[in-house]
Design a protein around this motif. Structure first.
Motif, PDB file in Angstrom:
ATOM      1  N   LYS A 211       6.047   9.851  20.213  1.00 31.84           N
ATOM      2  CA  LYS A 211       7.515   9.710  20.200  1.00 31.84           C
ATOM      3  C   LYS A 211       8.134  10.119  18.866  1.00 31.84           C
ATOM      4  N   ILE A 212       7.417   9.837  17.755  1.00 31.64           N
ATOM      5  CA  ILE A 212       7.963  10.234  16.444  1.00 31.64           C
ATOM      6  C   ILE A 212       6.890  10.952  15.629  1.00 31.64           C
ATOM      7  N   TRP A 213       7.376  11.786  14.701  1.00 28.68           N
ATOM      8  CA  TRP A 213       6.516  12.261  13.624  1.00 28.68           C
ATOM      9  C   TRP A 213       6.851  11.432  12.384  1.00 28.68           C
ATOM     10  N   ARG A 214       5.895  11.359  11.479  1.00 27.10           N
ATOM     11  CA  ARG A 214       6.162  10.691  10.206  1.00 27.10           C
ATOM     12  C   ARG A 214       5.913  11.714   9.097  1.00 27.10           C
ATOM     13  N   ILE A 215       6.962  12.004   8.363  1.00 25.02           N
ATOM     14  CA  ILE A 215       6.897  13.066   7.356  1.00 25.02           C
ATOM     15  C   ILE A 215       7.032  12.431   5.977  1.00 25.02           C
ATOM     16  N   GLY A 216       6.008  12.592   5.175  1.00 27.08           N
ATOM     17  CA  GLY A 216       5.990  11.942   3.874  1.00 27.08           C
ATOM     18  C   GLY A 216       6.346  12.887   2.745  1.00 27.08           C
ATOM     19  N   ALA A 217       6.768  12.304   1.633  1.00 28.55           N
ATOM     20  CA  ALA A 217       6.930  13.041   0.372  1.00 28.55           C
ATOM     21  C   ALA A 217       6.556  12.024  -0.695  1.00 28.55           C
ATOM     22  N   MET A 218       5.257  11.935  -0.920  1.00 35.69           N
ATOM     23  CA  MET A 218       4.706  10.829  -1.700  1.00 35.69           C
ATOM     24  C   MET A 218       3.992  11.324  -2.958  1.00 35.69           C
ATOM     25  N   GLY A 219       4.139  10.572  -4.021  1.00 39.87           N
ATOM     26  CA  GLY A 219       3.375  10.823  -5.235  1.00 39.87           C
ATOM     27  C   GLY A 219       3.574  12.240  -5.744  1.00 39.87           C
ATOM     28  N   TYR A 220       2.490  12.975  -5.842  1.00 39.81           N
ATOM     29  CA  TYR A 220       2.534  14.345  -6.369  1.00 39.81           C
ATOM     30  C   TYR A 220       3.279  15.273  -5.414  1.00 39.81           C
ATOM     31  N   ASN A 221       3.517  14.835  -4.195  1.00 38.84           N
ATOM     32  CA  ASN A 221       4.211  15.671  -3.202  1.00 38.84           C
ATOM     33  C   ASN A 221       5.694  15.340  -3.070  1.00 38.84           C
ATOM     34  N   ALA A 222       6.171  14.362  -3.805  1.00 38.96           N
ATOM     35  CA  ALA A 222       7.604  14.028  -3.770  1.00 38.96           C
ATOM     36  C   ALA A 222       8.334  14.992  -4.698  1.00 38.96           C
TER      37      ALA A 222
ATOM     38  N   THR B 297       0.812  -1.214   0.000  1.00 40.86           N
ATOM     39  CA  THR B 297       0.000   0.000   0.000  1.00 40.86           C
ATOM     40  C   THR B 297       0.845   1.264   0.000  1.00 40.86           C
ATOM     41  N   ALA B 298       1.852   1.283   0.861  1.00 47.20           N
ATOM     42  CA  ALA B 298       2.572   2.533   1.110  1.00 47.20           C
ATOM     43  C   ALA B 298       3.759   2.734   0.195  1.00 47.20           C
ATOM     44  N   THR B 299       4.087   1.738  -0.617  1.00 46.43           N
ATOM     45  CA  THR B 299       5.251   1.869  -1.492  1.00 46.43           C
ATOM     46  C   THR B 299       4.878   1.881  -2.968  1.00 46.43           C
ATOM     47  N   LEU B 300       3.715   1.331  -3.311  1.00 50.15           N
ATOM     48  CA  LEU B 300       3.344   1.210  -4.724  1.00 50.15           C
ATOM     49  C   LEU B 300       3.359   2.593  -5.386  1.00 50.15           C
ATOM     50  N   GLY B 301       4.150   2.715  -6.434  1.00 52.49           N
ATOM     51  CA  GLY B 301       4.260   3.994  -7.134  1.00 52.49           C
ATOM     52  C   GLY B 301       5.404   4.843  -6.631  1.00 52.49           C
ATOM     53  N   GLY B 302       6.049   4.428  -5.532  1.00 54.00           N
ATOM     54  CA  GLY B 302       7.140   5.222  -4.972  1.00 54.00           C
ATOM     55  C   GLY B 302       8.454   4.460  -4.903  1.00 54.00           C
ATOM     56  N   MET B 303       8.352   3.181  -4.574  1.00 51.07           N
ATOM     57  CA  MET B 303       9.516   2.293  -4.566  1.00 51.07           C
ATOM     58  C   MET B 303       9.196   1.128  -5.505  1.00 51.07           C
ATOM     59  N   ALA B 304      10.212   0.416  -5.945  1.00 46.42           N
ATOM     60  CA  ALA B 304       9.973  -0.711  -6.854  1.00 46.42           C
ATOM     61  C   ALA B 304       9.182  -1.797  -6.122  1.00 46.42           C
ATOM     62  N   VAL B 305       8.010  -2.088  -6.630  1.00 48.18           N
ATOM     63  CA  VAL B 305       7.215  -3.225  -6.143  1.00 48.18           C
ATOM     64  C   VAL B 305       7.364  -4.277  -7.241  1.00 48.18           C
ATOM     65  N   ALA B 306       8.406  -5.099  -7.081  1.00 53.57           N
ATOM     66  CA  ALA B 306       8.874  -5.945  -8.176  1.00 53.57           C
ATOM     67  C   ALA B 306       8.256  -7.332  -8.068  1.00 53.57           C
ATOM     68  N   THR B 307       6.959  -7.372  -8.310  1.00 52.26           N
ATOM     69  CA  THR B 307       6.178  -8.601  -8.104  1.00 52.26           C
ATOM     70  C   THR B 307       6.853  -9.832  -8.715  1.00 52.26           C
ATOM     71  N   ASP B 308       7.154  -9.752 -10.008  1.00 52.84           N
ATOM     72  CA  ASP B 308       7.703 -10.937 -10.679  1.00 52.84           C
ATOM     73  C   ASP B 308       9.147 -11.197 -10.265  1.00 52.84           C
ATOM     74  N   ALA B 309       9.940 -10.150 -10.111  1.00 52.54           N
ATOM     75  CA  ALA B 309      11.338 -10.350  -9.699  1.00 52.54           C
ATOM     76  C   ALA B 309      11.407 -10.925  -8.286  1.00 52.54           C
ATOM     77  N   TRP B 310      10.539 -10.469  -7.419  1.00 48.33           N
ATOM     78  CA  TRP B 310      10.481 -11.046  -6.071  1.00 48.33           C
ATOM     79  C   TRP B 310       9.940 -12.477  -6.104  1.00 48.33           C
ATOM     80  N   GLY B 311       9.095 -12.752  -7.108  1.00 50.90           N
ATOM     81  CA  GLY B 311       8.477 -14.076  -7.178  1.00 50.90           C
ATOM     82  C   GLY B 311       7.335 -14.256  -6.191  1.00 50.90           C
TER      83      GLY B 311
END
Lengths: 406, 406
Positions: free
Chosen positions: A356-367, A172-186
């Motif tokens: 304890k932490i903040w989570r700061i995104g730069a995703m999709g149109y905001n990267a 969910t959180a990586t699709l379109g931002g990091m390689a989701v290498a379905t076939d390479a991962w097998g």
């Protein structure tokens, strides 16, 4: 009477949802088609082809589940996992816990590989757990936004196949931002969402299913009484525990058979199709590089403020960064100031990391560089206003330098 | 690469989805908000208030399920019906069958009151079945589009309460077009959809829940491990079999607690809110009258062509009309001609009625005089082109006369 929809123009730099690409918003303004109109089924087929690119796969069964990302997860698990089937869940954050939570309701025999939050599992740990538990299905999260860690999955599908195990990955959180290498991962089944790196709105869950997983699911196929004909054939395995999430029936609708199930969520299909079109036009490698550059600059800027990043450097998601809230600073006061003064949202955290932490995104149109710089400048000003002493201007300079060194 | 979304401008006069009101399409073009932003939770609260009008209820728990209408049905049933609980289902069409299909997967003890397609049940039949089967829950369809019949529900909630039975009604096909009188009927849970008389796109399922049904559901409440705190309390009854459709958790999100569940489908919420705003502005009685007028005119026009309507006159849905396909006419050839030459869609039928009747809708934004007249004129021309002999012009005249006599 309430007025028309008119949300503030806010920059959403949390872990999602994020601002939607304007082309995606415009695509949703198109009117409906009948469910079986040739133009509609044509759009469905195009969407399948586009998401094969997005998921980096040749899988025929690549389509949309009509609901948010969590709907995709539940559809995958309820369709794959029979009651009593043994499921091994890799848990290293909230969303790993969610997988076992959902599977528990299915009545699975759940085994877990628990990893401390902020870390990831090694291939050796995964294989050892599979050997120990002998599961029928292995499930993992690619990027768990609760910890901002990305689980390496190279070789994991191969391990599973070697041991006769079906594999499921929530991306969910990586699709379109990091390689989701379905076939390479097998791996066999992968699900995603639109509202993070895909730059779309929440409400549609892309899914891809290998042929062997599809055969497993189709063995649980069951045609509804209301549309049953003399030729209808059911599978031999137990019926899937949900009707809405019965992927065998959904696949019948997305196949040439076009067997009626629920009405396709047309506007969300338009959104999903346009988000994928934008990704394919940009190019996958360029898009992943854009997210990497934004994440690196954000991390550099946060460190230049004297803040400590959360989790392992080697396994950071590129599109969302966890950062420790400084002692003596009220994290919610900073977030409120960011929103009230700058119209920028950064993320809070869940469970053991709440406060304890903040989570700061730069995703999709905001990267994008300017959004990273604006966010850092606003965070610096907000921290100073809350009494945190820090060197002025360093964050933006460090982020700019990170971009310059490319 | 595929081009941008550009569907043909088609008039959708089937049983849904239908053309969406342009204001609803525009509302979806607004950008995202964070899930917990005060503007977002404000829109959620306004949506709850608007749907209380739509459902004609005072129920506090009136909100949206993130999925198509069928998602709302499954959420209601899986949250209300425990495995082994006795459920009485009134079945008089495909969607009645769907209720027992879904309940079967939940593991309910299903009893049925089966009525021939094209007819409705009397109050006496319903009460007798309740007395016979002693169910914990009674479930029925208000308007079953498969037969185009509307089940009268006056007094049915009272019968159920008298016998200590919780009641559920699926009003997907009538909500926004006929009175869905939740409180006057005294029923406990009602679900709907946007893509029929509400004039919105498929993908959001409004739901309303009485306090006593909410208490029943909350007794099955279970807080997820990933967001559990020391103060989290679970209910005493068995956990709900689905996470995504766990209405106790969804209510926690829609309550002041704002406990995180799945990310709200923001664009669909905008659409649902705008569709309800339009309905409240129009006025419920005016809106129901508009649907009644369109349905009456459509029926008059079809009869003036020499066609026979399907089902009982007294119990016709006002927004979709079943009509027998004349002998010697290929129903699909007529539908194809309607689409190819006139860009108008009329509906086919399911199961035992497939090939026997068409279903012609006039729903939501399409329940208008000019769309009824256009559809009748096009159907007349298409029937003549397929070799059916009929008096020329009578259909439009009869529909016009139906409107004139008001």
């Amino acid at each position: 009477m309430f007025g028309q929809i008119d949300p503030p123009h806010r920059l959403l730099m949390g872990p999602g949802p994020v601002n939607v690409h304007p082309r995606v918003l415009r695509a949703m303004a198109a009117d409906m088609l009948g469910q079986f109109d040739p133009e509609m089924t044509g759009y469905m087929n195009q969407t399948m082809a586009l998401y094969r690119h997005v998921f980096m796969t040749e899988n025929r069964w690549t389509f949309l589940v009509d609901g948010t990302a969590r709907a995709g997860i539940e559809a995958a698990l309820v369709s794959l996992v029979e009651p009593g089937a043994r499921l091994l869940v890799l848990r290293a954050g909230r969303f790993g816990l969610l997988l076992s939570e959902i599977a528990g309701r299915i009545g699975a025999d759940i085994r877990t590989l628990d990893i401390p939050w902020g870390e990831v599992a090694t291939r050796g740990q995964i294989e050892a757990a599979i050997v120990e538990h002998q599961p029928q299905i292995f499930a993992a999260i690619h990027g768990d936004t609760s910890t901002t860690m990305a689980q390496p999955l190279d070789g994991v599908g191969d391990i599973c196949r070697r041991h006769g195990v079906l594999s499921y990955v929530d991306a969910t959180a990586t699709l379109g931002g990091m390689a989701v290498a379905t076939d390479a991962w097998g791996v066999d089944v992968v699900t995603g969402g639109l509202q993070k790196c895909m730059g779309g709105p929440p409400g549609s869950a892309p899914i891809t299913i290998s042929d062997r997983a599809a055969a497993h699911i189709m063995a649980r196929r069951h045609v509804e009484a209301g549309i049953r004909t003399a030729g209808s054939r059911d599978g031999a395995r137990p019926r899937i525990g949900s009707n809405y999430f019965d992927l065998a029936m959904v696949m019948d609708y997305w196949s040439e058979q076009r067997l009626n199930h629920h009405t396709e969520a047309t506007s969300m299909l338009y959104a999903a199709r346009e988000a994928a079109r934008i990704m394919v036009e940009e190019g996958l490698e360029a898009r992943f590089a854009r997210h990497r550059a934004a994440g690196a600059a954000m991390g550099a800027g946060l460190r230049a403020m004297g803040l400590a990043l959360y989790g392992q450097d080697a396994h950071r998601m590129t599109n969302v960064t966890g950062v420790h809230i400084p002692d003596c600073i009220d994290g919610e006061a900073v977030r409120t100031r960011m929103r009230a003064e700058f119209e920028i949202e950064i993320g809070t955290a869940f469970g053991p990391l709440a406060g304890k932490i903040w989570r700061i995104g730069a995703m999709g149109y905001n990267a994008m560089k300017h959004k990273v710089l604006i966010t850092l400048a606003a965070l610096e000003a907000s921290l100073r206003a809350e009494g945190f002493s820090l060197p002025q201007g360093n964050a933006v300079d460090a982020a700019r330098a990170s971009y310059d060194k490319g």
